[in-house]
Motif scaffolding. Structure first.
Motif, PDB file in Angstrom:
ATOM      1  N   TYR A 102      13.020 -14.727  -3.095  1.00  0.00           N
ATOM      2  CA  TYR A 102      14.265 -13.979  -2.913  1.00  0.00           C
ATOM      3  C   TYR A 102      14.056 -12.496  -3.184  1.00  0.00           C
ATOM      4  O   TYR A 102      14.572 -11.645  -2.470  1.00  0.00           O
ATOM      5  N   ALA A 103      13.296 -12.199  -4.241  1.00  0.00           N
ATOM      6  CA  ALA A 103      13.079 -10.801  -4.612  1.00  0.00           C
ATOM      7  C   ALA A 103      12.410 -10.049  -3.457  1.00  0.00           C
ATOM      8  O   ALA A 103      12.796  -8.923  -3.130  1.00  0.00           O
ATOM      9  N   MET A 104      11.443 -10.695  -2.798  1.00  0.00           N
ATOM     10  CA  MET A 104      10.738 -10.025  -1.707  1.00  0.00           C
ATOM     11  C   MET A 104      11.658  -9.819  -0.511  1.00  0.00           C
ATOM     12  O   MET A 104      11.654  -8.767   0.119  1.00  0.00           O
TER      13      MET A 104
ATOM     14  N   ALA B 253      14.857  -9.511  -0.666  1.00  0.00           N
ATOM     15  CA  ALA B 253      15.830  -8.485  -1.041  1.00  0.00           C
ATOM     16  C   ALA B 253      15.230  -7.095  -0.906  1.00  0.00           C
ATOM     17  O   ALA B 253      15.896  -6.163  -0.441  1.00  0.00           O
ATOM     18  N   LEU B 254      13.963  -6.959  -1.280  1.00  0.00           N
ATOM     19  CA  LEU B 254      13.304  -5.658  -1.118  1.00  0.00           C
ATOM     20  C   LEU B 254      13.281  -5.275   0.356  1.00  0.00           C
ATOM     21  O   LEU B 254      13.589  -4.138   0.734  1.00  0.00           O
TER      22      LEU B 254
ATOM     23  N   HIS C 259      16.425  -3.989   1.605  1.00  0.00           N
ATOM     24  CA  HIS C 259      16.713  -2.636   1.137  1.00  0.00           C
ATOM     25  C   HIS C 259      15.765  -1.617   1.750  1.00  0.00           C
ATOM     26  O   HIS C 259      15.625  -0.505   1.241  1.00  0.00           O
ATOM     27  N   GLY C 260      15.082  -2.004   2.784  1.00  0.00           N
ATOM     28  CA  GLY C 260      14.227  -1.070   3.491  1.00  0.00           C
ATOM     29  C   GLY C 260      12.883  -0.829   2.826  1.00  0.00           C
ATOM     30  O   GLY C 260      12.162   0.088   3.181  1.00  0.00           O
ATOM     31  N   ILE C 261      12.551  -1.649   1.826  1.00  0.00           N
ATOM     32  CA  ILE C 261      11.225  -1.521   1.235  1.00  0.00           C
ATOM     33  C   ILE C 261      10.375  -2.595   1.877  1.00  0.00           C
ATOM     34  O   ILE C 261      10.612  -3.793   1.673  1.00  0.00           O
TER      35      ILE C 261
ATOM     36  N   VAL D 117       3.965  -6.445  -3.896  1.00  0.00           N
ATOM     37  CA  VAL D 117       4.665  -5.222  -4.312  1.00  0.00           C
ATOM     38  C   VAL D 117       3.662  -4.110  -4.588  1.00  0.00           C
ATOM     39  O   VAL D 117       3.882  -2.955  -4.211  1.00  0.00           O
TER      40      VAL D 117
ATOM     41  N   VAL E 134      11.420 -13.206 -12.041  1.00  0.00           N
ATOM     42  CA  VAL E 134      11.513 -11.794 -11.662  1.00  0.00           C
ATOM     43  C   VAL E 134      11.236 -10.902 -12.879  1.00  0.00           C
ATOM     44  O   VAL E 134      10.674  -9.807 -12.757  1.00  0.00           O
TER      45      VAL E 134
ATOM     46  N   LEU F 108       7.499 -10.950 -13.121  1.00  0.00           N
ATOM     47  CA  LEU F 108       6.941 -10.120 -12.046  1.00  0.00           C
ATOM     48  C   LEU F 108       7.017  -8.648 -12.426  1.00  0.00           C
ATOM     49  O   LEU F 108       6.029  -7.912 -12.315  1.00  0.00           O
TER      50      LEU F 108
ATOM     51  N   LEU G  99       3.921  -6.124 -12.972  1.00  0.00           N
ATOM     52  CA  LEU G  99       3.817  -4.906 -12.171  1.00  0.00           C
ATOM     53  C   LEU G  99       3.692  -3.688 -13.073  1.00  0.00           C
ATOM     54  O   LEU G  99       2.919  -2.761 -12.806  1.00  0.00           O
TER      55      LEU G  99
ATOM     56  N   MET H  25       2.897   0.169 -12.383  1.00  0.00           N
ATOM     57  CA  MET H  25       4.159   0.622 -11.810  1.00  0.00           C
ATOM     58  C   MET H  25       5.140   0.945 -12.922  1.00  0.00           C
ATOM     59  O   MET H  25       5.415   0.091 -13.764  1.00  0.00           O
TER      60      MET H  25
ATOM     61  N   VAL I 239      17.267 -10.395  -9.682  1.00  0.00           N
ATOM     62  CA  VAL I 239      16.700  -9.871  -8.439  1.00  0.00           C
ATOM     63  C   VAL I 239      17.330  -8.520  -8.109  1.00  0.00           C
ATOM     64  O   VAL I 239      16.642  -7.574  -7.720  1.00  0.00           O
TER      65      VAL I 239
ATOM     66  N   PHE J  10      15.905  -5.776 -10.121  1.00  0.00           N
ATOM     67  CA  PHE J  10      14.531  -5.530  -9.696  1.00  0.00           C
ATOM     68  C   PHE J  10      14.508  -4.660  -8.446  1.00  0.00           C
ATOM     69  O   PHE J  10      13.786  -3.666  -8.359  1.00  0.00           O
ATOM     70  N   VAL J  11      15.342  -5.015  -7.471  1.00  0.00           N
ATOM     71  CA  VAL J  11      15.381  -4.269  -6.213  1.00  0.00           C
ATOM     72  C   VAL J  11      15.827  -2.836  -6.473  1.00  0.00           C
ATOM     73  O   VAL J  11      15.251  -1.881  -5.955  1.00  0.00           O
TER      74      VAL J  11
ATOM     75  N   CYS K 198      13.031  -0.846  -8.067  1.00  0.00           N
ATOM     76  CA  CYS K 198      12.003  -0.509  -7.079  1.00  0.00           C
ATOM     77  C   CYS K 198      12.498   0.607  -6.155  1.00  0.00           C
ATOM     78  O   CYS K 198      11.749   1.509  -5.792  1.00  0.00           O
TER      79      CYS K 198
ATOM     80  N   ARG L 123      10.837   4.357  -5.645  1.00  0.00           N
ATOM     81  CA  ARG L 123      10.327   4.866  -4.376  1.00  0.00           C
ATOM     82  C   ARG L 123      10.849   6.284  -4.137  1.00  0.00           C
ATOM     83  O   ARG L 123      10.127   7.155  -3.671  1.00  0.00           O
TER      84      ARG L 123
ATOM     85  N   GLU M 266       7.322   7.990   1.123  1.00  0.00           N
ATOM     86  CA  GLU M 266       6.569   7.164   2.080  1.00  0.00           C
ATOM     87  C   GLU M 266       5.802   8.039   3.044  1.00  0.00           C
ATOM     88  O   GLU M 266       6.203   9.154   3.352  1.00  0.00           O
TER      89      GLU M 266
END
Lengths: 285, 290, 265
Positions: free
Chosen positions: A250-252, A254-255, A258-260, A276, B251, B254, B258, B263, B272, B275-276, B279, B283, B290
């Motif tokens: 799910y975390a991946m 969700a990333l 969010h455009g990641i 990640v 999570v 994780l 990280l 990170m 989650v 976490f998002v 992240c 960024r 990027e």
């Protein structure tokens, strides 16, 4: 060495008002040495399915073939099949009954009519495989801790030297460390003894970490049968049938939303970490 | 206002051999001091055998302290005359759903507690209805408990406690024997009761994901309190938790991994979404374009 | 399968019989059993069977479901029949080597079989239509005169009701343990009587341990919910006689009269 289920059907109390189709048209091939996770919510038919694998429950339609032989043939030796396909029930410690740990583990081999020497050898070996220390083998099984009792019960099945080991929620009720210990031991047995292992579990995290193939049951049918990555890619369909993917999957996703951009075919913490980190290094450049 | 107050609570199991000589003394609880405020949602974590269930049984005066004291709503649990008051005020839900349902019809089971308290018949019916509605099991009131799922059985058990109008519910591993859906059902119900009915909740568990919404988390090991704090404070200490045979949500682990790999993520990420978000911030800021 | 035993279970339905006061149902069942032993001829059995069939109809419990309960006692039934059939002396109607069946034996075997069947059906109908809690309350109320001589009536009644609640759970557990031991190569089907008796140990030991564990848990759960015996307890469903209960008494009296009358035919 394989188990083939061919159009397997099982109906409870056929012909009565309580008739209920528990399994419908199950076609499965379980190959030698596989490590399979069997998932599905309560009542999806998982427990009924595994009881077909060693002939404890007889299908109402279709067939089961063990190494090519039809187990429903009147001449087929079902007792021998039960030693080949070792079945560890949920809360297996509730079946312990002997006065000492060793004697309890000897129960299976004794039923096989082996020589006393062979019975001893097998019992000691099985206890070693599950990590029961020597000083406990003469203790009463009822004095052990919950986790130890469970391992003794698993050893009781391992002592039959099964070619296929089926475990119905072997970690239910254990604390996190106890859970990891049991699963690590099962993985080790799978790797070293080259036996087929079928793990029935409610924990997607556990299944993703250990198995190479996942079979998802829903309403008595096989809903998915694939690698963990491919099965958990259907996380939205899994939710519809009361299941879920591991949290990191799910975390991946969700990333990604969010455009990641990261890999989303990820099912374990280790894989997620690499995914990640790969993206993170991309940003740093 | 404190609901529970324990001071240096100690409990010893004495094992005797056949002649009655003391064989060994095990300290199941070793100097536990803690205070739980009214209306709080407190979770106790600990591996099997860490003493958390022994502590729970003291709250209900099922066990008596060897040393130290425990006050439940200002009443000393060692004083016999408070026994029924304490049990009415601090209700208890146990692990095995089958072994705590007494009656063969849901509503009769919920009525069992009030019957024991001598509540008048009409009032019992009112309480049974309210409690069953509060846990969302009212439409099952005439069913047999044997036909319910594990999660539903536990909700009936919770209703049975609610019907006694307690101020505090102690749940001793209520989800250990349930599947993930049953676990979610029970935890959702308990959180609702805490929020809406203002019942103090003491949840004993070893499932990490059940405690992330608690006001306070207590970690027990070897009969002692070894960590306490908010879920975030507790889950920031991944290594320490693991040393107590505990785990953290995936999570959280994780994020921790990280961070170790370089990170710059914050400590104690619990969901989650967090976490998002972390992240995303990472960024944008710190020159990581990027 | 062992799980098919339905004796002693409650079958939820909304019928006149379900709504009757448990005291009426308990007394009625007792009266029915006594009258079965008052029956002297075929007419009496026919009347008893017809009345039971009618009552089952009123109860809305499916007939097949009640019959299923008989399966559990079939051995007892066969045993009684054989015992009476072969061991009653009188006028022989059939002789072959040492086997001898008499006219009296035939009649006795038949009447015992009918009596037992009706008795079991009748009493299981009571448990099907009465929740264990009602049953307990009814027993407690009927036996309350015994309290005067210090019989712990409430406690005995509570024990009964708990036993009834745990019967299905323990049956399921037995089934599970049997399967688990079979998976370890245990064999319950072959061998002589001693071998089979020995084969029961791996089932009985875990079953008893589990029953004791459950009993301990349950006692703790009951205490935690302030259970402290019958003193000072109120009832959620107190027993009150209604008009229908009075009617039931009248119907029962009529039935007994009918059975006594049938003896004259």
């Amino acid at each position: 060495m394989s188990i083939i289920l061919d159009k397997l059907n099982y109906v409870y109390s056929p012909g009565t008002a309580y008739e209920k189709q528990a399994l419908g048209d199950i076609d499965l091939v379980i190959g030698d040495g596989e490590f399979i996770g069997l998932i599905g919510h309560t009542g999806s038919g998982k427990s009924t399915l595994i009881q077909h694998l060693n002939g404890l429950v007889k299908a109402t339609g279709g067939g089961v073939y063990y190494n090519g032989a039809d187990i429903y043939d009147p001449d087929y030796n079902l007792k021998e099949l039960r030693t080949k396909v070792g079945l560890v029930f949920q809360y297996p410690e509730h079946q312990l009954f002997e006065t000492t740990v060793l004697r309890d583990v000897q129960f299976g081999p004794k039923n096989l009519g082996l020589t006393p020497l062979e019975i001893d050898l097998r019992a000691y070996e099985a206890l070693k495989q599950v990590g029961i220390p020597d000083e406990l083998i003469d203790a009463s099984p009822f004095e052990l801790s919950g986790g130890q009792k469970r391992r003794v019960a698993i050893a009781g099945v391992l002592a039959m030297k099964p070619e296929v080991l089926v475990l119905d929620e072997p970690t239910a009720g254990l604390d996190p460390k106890g859970r990891d210990e049991i699963l690590d031991q099962i993985e080790k047995i799978h790797d070293e003894q080259h036996i087929t292992v079928i793990l029935v579990s409610h924990s997607m995290e556990d299944v993703a970490k250990y198995v190479g193939r996942i079979i998802v049951m829903n309403h008595g049918r096989v809903a998915f049968d694939d690698t963990p990555e491919n099965v958990f890619a259907h996380y939205k369909e899994l939710e519809k049938i009361g299941l879920a993917a591991p949290q990191v999957t799910y975390a991946m996703h969700a990333l990604q939303e969010h455009g990641i951009s990261v890999r989303t075919d990820v099912t374990t913490v280790e894989e997620a970490k690499n995914a990640v980190l790969a993206a993170f290094r991309g940003w740093q450049r | 206002m404190s609901m529970l107050n324990s001071d240096n609570l100690t409990f010893e199991y004495i094992r005797r051999d056949e002649e009655g000589n003391v064989e060994s003394i095990t300290k199941a609880l070793d100097g536990v001091s803690l205070e739980i405020k009214k209306g709080d949602f407190v979770a106790i974590l600990g591996h099997n055998g860490s003493g958390k269930s022994t502590f729970a049984k003291h709250i209900n005066a099922i066990l008596m302290p060897t040393e130290g004291t425990l006050y439940v709503d200002g009443m000393d649990t060692r004083e016999e005359e408070h026994l029924w008051d304490i049990r009415q005020r601090a209700g208890m839900v146990f692990q095995n759903p089958d072994n705590q349902i007494i009656a063969t019809v849901v509503e009769e089971d919920v009525g069992f507690g009030p019957e024991n308290l001598g509540v008048p018949t009409e009032e019992i019916w009112k309480r049974v209805e309210e409690s069953l509605k509060a846990v969302g099991m009212y439409e099952y009131r005439t069913h047999s408990p044997n036909k319910l799922s594990g999660g539903q059985k536990q909700r009936v058990a919770i209703a049975g406690i609610m019907a006694m109008k307690p101020q505090c519910i102690v749940l001793d591993e209520p989800t250990a024997m349930l599947d993930p859906n049953g676990r979610r059902e029970v935890i959702r119900t308990v959180r609702e009761l805490n929020r809406r009915e203002k019942v103090t909740v003491l949840l004993i568990t070893h499932y990490m994901e059940e405690v992330i919404h608690a006001d306070k988390v207590i970690v027990m090991d070897d009969g002692k309190i070894v960590m306490q704090g908010t879920p975030r404070e507790i889950f920031s200490q991944v290594e320490k938790l693991k040393s107590y045979r505990m785990d953290v949500p995936q999570v959280t682990e994780l994020s921790y991994e990280l961070k170790r790999a370089g990170m710059p993520l914050p400590d104690g990420i619990l969901s989650v979404e967090e976490f998002v978000e972390a992240c995303g911030r990472l960024r944008q800021s710190g020159g990581f374009g990027e | 399968m062992i799980r098919d035993i339905t004796i002693g279970q409650y079958y939820p339905a909304d019928s006149l019989l379900h709504r009757l006061d448990p005291r009426v149902k308990i007394s009625g069942t007792l009266l029915y059993i006594i009258s079965l032993f008052l029956v002297k001829n075929l007419w009496g059995y026919l009347a008893a069977a017809l009345v039971l069939a009618a009552v089952i109809r009123i109860s809305k419990v499916p007939f097949g479901y009640i019959i299923k309960g008989l399966k559990a006692v079939i051995i007892l039934l066969l045993f009684t029949v054989c015992f009476n059939l072969f061991l009653t002396s009188g006028t022989p109607v059939f002789e072959w080597k040492f086997i001898r069946i008499t006219k009296e034996g035939l009649y006795l075997a038949f009447s015992m079989a009918v009596r037992l069947t009706l008795l079991i059906l009748g009493s299981s109908l009571m448990t099907f239509t009465t929740t264990p809690n009602e049953l307990t309350d009814g027993m407690e109320s009927l036996l309350s005169p015994l309290k005067k001589i210090h019989v712990p009536v409430h406690e005995v009644a509570m024990m009964m009701s708990i036993a009834l609640r745990f019967i299905p759970i323990l049956l399921e557990e037995t089934d599970k343990i049997m399967k688990a031991q079979q998976a370890r190569g245990a064999d319950f089907e072959t061998g002589g009587i001693i071998k089979r008796a020995k084969a029961m140990i791996p089932i009985l030991v875990p079953l008893f341990i589990s029953a004791f564990r459950r009993a301990g848990d349950l006692a703790m759960a009951m205490e935690a919910r302030c259970y402290h015996g019958g003193a000072g307890r109120t009832k959620m469903k107190p027993l009150h006689y209604h008009r229908r209960d009075g009617l039931a008494w009248v119907a029962m009296a009529a039935f007994v009269a009918l059975i006594i009358a049938s003896r004259k035919f």
